[in-house]
Design an enzyme around this catalytic site. Structure first.
Site, PDB file in Angstrom:
ATOM      1  N   ALA A  45       6.971 -21.904 -13.078  1.00  0.00           N
ATOM      2  CA  ALA A  45       8.198 -21.322 -12.533  1.00  0.00           C
ATOM      3  C   ALA A  45       8.086 -21.242 -11.009  1.00  0.00           C
ATOM      4  O   ALA A  45       7.001 -21.029 -10.466  1.00  0.00           O
ATOM      5  CB  ALA A  45       8.422 -19.930 -13.122  1.00  0.00           C
ATOM      6  N   ARG A  58      11.764 -32.539  -8.717  1.00  0.00           N
ATOM      7  CA  ARG A  58      11.914 -32.339  -7.278  1.00  0.00           C
ATOM      8  C   ARG A  58      12.089 -33.687  -6.570  1.00  0.00           C
ATOM      9  O   ARG A  58      12.847 -33.794  -5.597  1.00  0.00           O
ATOM     10  CB  ARG A  58      10.707 -31.575  -6.720  1.00  0.00           C
ATOM     11  N   ASP A  60      -2.327 -21.268 -12.849  1.00  0.00           N
ATOM     12  CA  ASP A  60      -0.867 -21.346 -12.864  1.00  0.00           C
ATOM     13  C   ASP A  60      -0.301 -21.347 -14.276  1.00  0.00           C
ATOM     14  O   ASP A  60       0.680 -20.661 -14.556  1.00  0.00           O
ATOM     15  CB  ASP A  60      -0.392 -22.615 -12.141  1.00  0.00           C
ATOM     16  N   ARG A  97       9.824 -18.271  -5.955  1.00  0.00           N
ATOM     17  CA  ARG A  97      10.726 -17.817  -4.900  1.00  0.00           C
ATOM     18  C   ARG A  97      12.006 -17.180  -5.448  1.00  0.00           C
ATOM     19  O   ARG A  97      12.798 -16.627  -4.694  1.00  0.00           O
ATOM     20  CB  ARG A  97      11.106 -18.985  -3.996  1.00  0.00           C
TER      21      ARG A  97
END
Length: 508
Positions: A377, A320, A242, A380
């Site tokens: 990042a 989040r 990632d 979506r």
């Protein structure tokens, strides 16, 4: 999704048979066959894509573009080959709800030529039938265009991509021999890497590290590209993780690493994400979310969308957690919830219960979409932009290959990294509905023009082409590399009619 009705020969090898416009539509919204427009790359034989596509714009008898749907089954599309009794082509006509339609089709065989009929109540639309002089090659056909510049011209690739220029500007030269020694020593024990060589348009690979399953995405795009165009001989390393890897400063010795994500603190060479790449390769295949299907599933019209900011996802970043807490404190402004926990402890008193996954297309029942980083990042974003909701994008040090072409307040509404101004920005959008809608449509236009399959193929080709020119030693098939085989195409094999690169040079 408007897939029409299928007359199937061998599922899923179907031809779409679409009904006519529904009776009772108001006269002002009736499209005229002569005035309506048809255009796009899917009308050209030389543009080979996994799924070919083109557009229809409904235009009425007075020459005015329709801006609302005249009915999802208004237009009928048939694709036939005069020399073949059966065409193994799957067609879908997608109603974009704005007076335009996206027609996509996946070919399962190669044809000597194709006739594309676009019909409105049995009348040909625009210049229908569109005749593609063959051979018209399907995705599985190994028949590369031998001259890269010719392929680029057919694809209408841009002269350059700014992100490629930025990434490669750090390297005056690249030495494949040195990199083959130094990069595995530096990264190979702790990271998951693929070492690729493309030689004579064949792909070879050696892997380093434990978790190398994601090489399937890189293998797939390289094989697909080499079926379409002859790549330059090139040797490079791909990061399968990632996080971008090259953290040295430009003043230090940099190693070129190709990654799916970049950051402000690293120097990796950025490619389109594996997610976007797979969605291009597997449209009308094994993926359900792609840049075309989103365009037919953008939810209710703007005025009927829920004026709440929406988010679903997992707990892959501290912000989040803060977003979900903010939602619980302001449920009338934000609808954010976790679908699963993996990174943090799930405290239900703070974050509420886990909720069921929501279809991505149902996101667009809401006017406001929150895009917030995951481990890197959030991949979506292309699909969020392709809808017709406005995106609130968190300020981030991570970026995908297209981020730096996006402009805040034009394509999205920016939000501070700590989300400290999110409530204020949502209130601004509520108070400035027309401006918010304009931003949503600008983001949508960007995604529709810059993030479709033809653009993704162009980006990869231009990247490999530019990188190959920096090489100062010959790319080699190194010890331990294995050939990545092209998939067998036994069911519908094709004969390649292209001349070789040597024959082209002789002609020139």
């Amino acid at each position: 999704m408007s897939a029409g009705r299928y007359s199937c020969l061998l599922l899923p090898l179907c031809v779409s048979v679409l009904a006519h416009r529904q009776p009772g539509a108001p006269a002002a919204s009736v499209p005229a066959a002569d005035n309506s427009l048809v255009w796009g790359p899917g009308l050209e034989a030389n543009i080979v894509l996994p799924v070919r596509f083109f557009y229809i714009q409904a235009v009425d008898g007075s020459g005015k573009n329709l801006t609302t749907s005249p009915g999802e089954k208004t237009f009928e599309v048939k694709i036939v080959s005069p020399s073949e009794p059966f065409t193994r082509i799957w067609i879908q006509v997608l109603d974009r709800q704005d007076g335009s339609f996206l027609v996509r089709y996946r070919m399962y065989a190669t044809y000597t030529d194709l006739h594309i009929h676009v019909l409105l109540q049995d009348k040909h639309v625009a210049k229908s039938p569109f005749i593609l002089k063959g051979p018209v090659y399907h995705e599985g056909c190994l028949c590369p265009q031998p001259v890269g510049s010719v392929w680029e011209a057919h694809m209408r690739c841009p002269q350059s991509f700014a992100q490629i220029d930025r990434d490669l500007s750090l390297y005056t030269t690249v030495d494949p021999d040195l990199n083959a020694q130094e990069i595995p020593q530096r990264f190979g024990q702790r990271q998951s890497l693929c070492h690729y060589t493309v030689k004579d348009n064949k792909v070879y690979v050696k892997t380093f590290g434990e978790h190398v399953g994601f090489r399937i995405f890189m293998d797939a795009i390289l094989l697909s590209l080499t079926r379409k165009v002859r790549l330059p001989d090139v040797e490079f390393f791909v990061n399968l993780g990632d996080w971008p890897l090259e953290k040295r400063k430009p003043t230090e010795k940099l190693h070129p690493i190709f990654s799916w994500c970049g950051s402000n603190n690293t120097r990796d060479i950025v490619m389109p994400t594996y997610d976007l790449t797979e969605s291009v390769l597997e449209t009308m295949g094994r993926v359900s979310l792609d840049m075309m299907s989103v365009q037919a599933n953008t939810g209710p019209p703007w005025a009927e969308k829920n004026a709440t900011a929406f988010w679903r996802g997992r707990d892959s970043r501290q912000e989040r957690l803060e977003l979900v807490k903010l939602s619980r404190a302001h449920p009338d402004v934000i609808d954010a919830a976790f679908t699963n926990f993996f990174f943090f402890k799930h405290d239900e008193s703070l974050y509420g219960p886990l909720v069921k996954h929501v279809s991505f297309f149902d996101f667009f029942k809401y006017k406001y979409q929150i895009n917030i980083d995951g481990t890197v990042a959030a991949y979506r974003l292309p699909y969020l932009l392709a809808g017709d909701s406005v995106v609130f994008k968190q300020d981030s040090g991570y970026y995908e290959h297209f981020y730096k072409e996006l402009r805040p307040w034009e394509h999205y509404i920016p939000v501070r990294a700590d989300l400290g101004d999110l409530l204020e920005k949502i209130q601004w959008a509520r108070d400035h509905d027309d401006e918010a809608k304009t931003i949503a449509l600008a983001g949508q236009r960007f995604a529709r023009s810059q993030l479709m399959g033809d653009s993704i193929f162009c980006y990869y080709f231009k990247l490999f082409e530019a990188y190959a020119k920096l090489q100062v030693t010959e790319p080699k098939i190194r010890k331990g590399m294995e050939l990545v085989e092209q998939p067998a195409d036994d069911l519908f094999p094709c004969a390649c009619h292209r001349t070789t690169a040597k024959e082209v040079k002789d002609e020139l």
